[in-house]
Design a protein around this motif. Structure first.
Motif: not given
Length: 161
Positions: A105-108, A115-120, A122-131, A142-145
Motif C-alpha cells: 500500500l502507498h503511504q498516502a 482521513g487524509h493522505g498527509r496525516a502526521s 500524531q494524527e494517525v495515532a489519534a484516529m486509531l485511538q478513537q477507532f 507501530s502506529v503506522d503498522a
C-alpha cells in the motif's frame, strides 16, 4: 475470522500490528510493536535479526493476510538501500514461512483511508485511538503498522507488484 499483519518496513525499525475480525465488522487489535535493529551492527547482521524476529512473529500470530507500506524515497539514497534490503528479507520470510504474497500500500492511500493522505504520526495515532477505543496510542512505527493493517483488512488495494 481473518487475521491481518500490517508492516511498516525499515532497516532500523519495523512497525508491526496484528488485527483480527469478521468481514464487514470492525476488527480487534490483537497486538502491535516494533522490531528494532542496532545501528552499530553490519547490514547483514541487521537483516538476519529482521529475518529471525519476523519469523517468530509469523509463527506466533499466523496471519491470513499481510499488508506492507511501499516505501517512498525522495533523495535519501543511503536510507533507501537499507530499507529496500529489509523489504527483500521481509518478502522472503513471508513467502518462505507462510507461502503468501503480501499486498503493498502507498503511504498516502492508507493514510487517506484513515482521513487524509498527509496525516502526521500524531494524527494517525489519534484516529486509531478513537477507532480502537484505546487509552493511549504509541507515536512510533507501530502506529503506522496498525493503520496499514486496518486499511488491508478493510479492503484497500493499490495493485503494486
Amino acid at each position: 475470522m481473518t487475521r491481518w499483519l500490517g508492516l511498516d518496513p525499515g532497516l532500523a525499525r519495523i512497525g508491526w500490528a496484528v488485527l483480527e475480525g469478521e468481514s464487514g465488522q470492525a476488527p480487534q487489535l490483537l497486538d502491535y510493536g516494533v522490531i528494532e535493529t542496532e545501528k552499530n551492527l553490519t547490514t547483514p547482521a541487521r537483516l538476519l535479526e529482521i529475518e529471525q524476529d519476523l519469523s517468530y512473529l509469523l509463527a506466533e500470530f499466523k496471519p491470513d493476510d499481510i499488508a506492507i507500506e511501499m516505501p517512498f524515497f525522495n533523495r535519501q539514497i543511503k536510507a533507501a538501500g537499507g530499507v529496500l534490503q529489509a523489504l527483500g528479507v521481509i518478502n522472503l520470510v513471508i513467502y518462505r514461512d507462510l507461502g503468501k504474497v503480501p499486498i503493498f500500500l502507498h503511504q498516502a492511500s492508507w493514510k487517506c483511508h484513515l482521513g487524509h493522505g498527509r496525516a502526521s504520526k500524531q494524527e494517525v495515532a489519534a484516529m486509531l485511538q478513537q477507532f480502537f477505543v484505546l487509552d493511549t496510542a504509541a507515536i512510533d512505527d507501530s502506529v503506522d503498522a496498525i493503520g496499514i493493517a486496518l486499511a488491508g483488512f478493510q479492503g484497500l488495494r493499490n495493485d503494486i507488484t
